[in-house]
Motif scaffolding. Structure first.
Motif, mmCIF file in Angstrom:
data_model
loop_
_atom_site.group_PDB
_atom_site.id
_atom_site.type_symbol
_atom_site.label_atom_id
_atom_site.label_comp_id
_atom_site.label_asym_id
_atom_site.label_seq_id
_atom_site.Cartn_x
_atom_site.Cartn_y
_atom_site.Cartn_z
ATOM 1 N N HIS A 1 0.884 -1.186 0.000
ATOM 2 C CA HIS A 1 0.000 0.000 0.000
ATOM 3 C C HIS A 1 0.907 1.217 0.000
ATOM 4 O O HIS A 1 1.486 1.579 1.014
ATOM 5 C CB HIS A 1 -0.912 0.000 1.227
ATOM 6 N N HIS B 1 1.750 5.245 -1.734
ATOM 7 C CA HIS B 1 1.387 6.430 -2.523
ATOM 8 C C HIS B 1 2.650 7.061 -3.119
ATOM 9 O O HIS B 1 3.530 7.484 -2.373
ATOM 10 C CB HIS B 1 0.663 7.462 -1.652
ATOM 11 N N MET C 1 -0.997 3.096 -5.156
ATOM 12 C CA MET C 1 -2.372 3.583 -4.989
ATOM 13 C C MET C 1 -2.747 4.547 -6.116
ATOM 14 O O MET C 1 -1.914 5.307 -6.606
ATOM 15 C CB MET C 1 -2.530 4.262 -3.630
ATOM 16 N N LYS D 1 -8.771 -0.321 -6.181
ATOM 17 C CA LYS D 1 -8.905 0.272 -4.849
ATOM 18 C C LYS D 1 -10.193 1.080 -4.743
ATOM 19 O O LYS D 1 -10.423 2.003 -5.526
ATOM 20 C CB LYS D 1 -7.702 1.196 -4.593
ATOM 21 N N HIS E 1 -4.950 -0.835 5.582
ATOM 22 C CA HIS E 1 -4.458 -0.125 6.778
ATOM 23 C C HIS E 1 -5.389 -0.247 7.988
ATOM 24 O O HIS E 1 -5.924 0.733 8.466
ATOM 25 C CB HIS E 1 -4.153 1.350 6.476
ATOM 26 N N ASP F 1 1.288 2.404 3.548
ATOM 27 C CA ASP F 1 0.446 3.589 3.368
ATOM 28 C C ASP F 1 1.302 4.847 3.444
ATOM 29 O O ASP F 1 0.844 5.897 3.906
ATOM 30 C CB ASP F 1 -0.712 3.641 4.376
HETATM 31 ZN ZN ZN Z 1 -3.254 5.026 1.502
#
Ligand code: ZN
Ligand code: NCD
Length: 332
Positions: free
Chosen positions: A12, A14, A38, A95, A168, A240
């Motif tokens: 996960h 970004h 993502m 997602k 998450h 994340d």
């Molecule tokens: Zn995220």
């Protein structure tokens, strides 16, 4: 003392786009073999053309590193079977964001009823495309994740062949729920294993620890630690890591997201070592994800050594988790 990890994966992640991507992507590709990218860019990734352009932008930024960007699409409730079939080989997952729940999710779904999601989810199920979900309601901030659990259960029951990843997770309720259904899995971040709401707002407000979902209570963190440290096969590492420029974090209206990518493996090693669970780290940072997603990542060995390392104050304009703090492990 040294620890070797084979093909660590961050499920996960970004990367953003443009200059931010050029700053942050190499910080992941240096130490990870792959990551699930993502799609909440501006605008989000919803067409094959944009997806392929974005993948190329990532490959250019990580040039030379053995790193596979596993791509995702931004969930739309009107994707057709034919479209999904045409894009299936280019993505690892789709997602789903409830509309407006987090950074760049305004175009997410506004109705989570099974009827509204059925066409896309049936196609995904048939094409064996896993569904990743940002599972939060729009209720009271501390209750949002728990309030979403009935939706996970409805989806898991209605689409038993669909792999659903609870992204998450931050609560004991989610840690329990993921074990209840064969087709539910979860990612756990680094920061939710380290912090609680007290670290965010119990003293002076810490904008660099503010994220969605917000960190919860000590007993919630305990439940996440229990799954991660024992490398429960239903969970895998997903940082994340969510970079925002300093001006967006140190501001009224602080953006949500904690930037952890460059120090994730060091801090995971420190955590597993502290709990005498180093033997489970490989499964948590790679093997479980390989099984859940059916991946064969490129071979890459990362060696960490127990030597003091000071986390930088910033990477270009982005402040990392635990900036300026001394930690016990570093990458060789
Ligand atoms: Zn995220
Ligand atoms: C993420 C971001 O900034 O893109 N922010 C966050 O607080 N985690 C989005 C997300 O995963 O919610």
């Amino acid at each position: 003392m040294q620890v070797q990890l084979t093909s660590p994966l961050d499920m996960h992640l970004h990367f953003r786009s443009g200059d931010m991507l050029k700053t942050v992507a190499p910080l992941s590709s240096k130490s990870f073999a792959g990551g699930l990218i993502m799609p909440n860019t501006t605008p989000p990734i919803t067409t094959k053309e944009v997806l392929l352009e974005y993948k190329q932008e990532i490959l250019d930024a990580t040039n030379g590193d053995n790193f596979t960007p596993y791509m995702t699409l931004f969930f739309k409730d009107d994707y057709s079977y034919d479209f999904l079939k045409s894009v299936k080989d280019e993505i690892l997952a789709i997602k789903l964001y409830p509309a407006g729940i987090t950074t760049n999710s305004e175009g997410g779904v506004s109705s989570l009823s099974i009827d509204n999601l059925r066409t896309t989810l049936e196609a995904m199920s048939e094409l064996e495309i896993p569904l990743c979900i940002h599972g939060e309601s729009n209720g009271f901030v501390m209750d949002r994740e728990a309030e979403f659990i009935p939706i996970y259960k409805q989806l898991a029951t209605a689409f038993p062949k669909l792999k659903i990843i609870m992204e998450h997770i931050t609560t004991k309720a989610s840690a329990d729920a993921v074990l209840e259904f064969d087709n539910l899995y979860a990612t756990i971040t680094l920061h939710h294993l380290y912090i609680t709401l007290d670290d965010v707002a119990g003293g002076m407000l810490q904008p660099h620890l503010f994220c969605k979902p917000i960190a919860k209570r000590p007993e919630d963190r305990e439940a996440l630690l229990n799954l991660a440290l024992n490398a429960n096969e239903k969970v895998m590492f997903g940082s994340d890591s969510a970079p925002h420029p300093r001006s967006a974090k140190e501001a009224p209206g602080c953006a949500a997201g904690v930037f952890t990518a460059p120090i994730a493996l060091q801090l995971l090693t420190q955590l597993f070592a502290k709990h005498n669970k180093l033997e489970n780290l490989q499964a948590f940072v790679s093997d479980n994800a390989q099984k859940i997603y059916g991946l064969k990542p490129i071979e890459k060995t990362i060696t960490l050594e127990q030597k003091e390392f000071a986390i930088p104050a910033k990477y270009k304009d982005v402040v990392p988790f635990m900036a300026n703090q001394k930690i016990e492990w570093r990458i060789v």
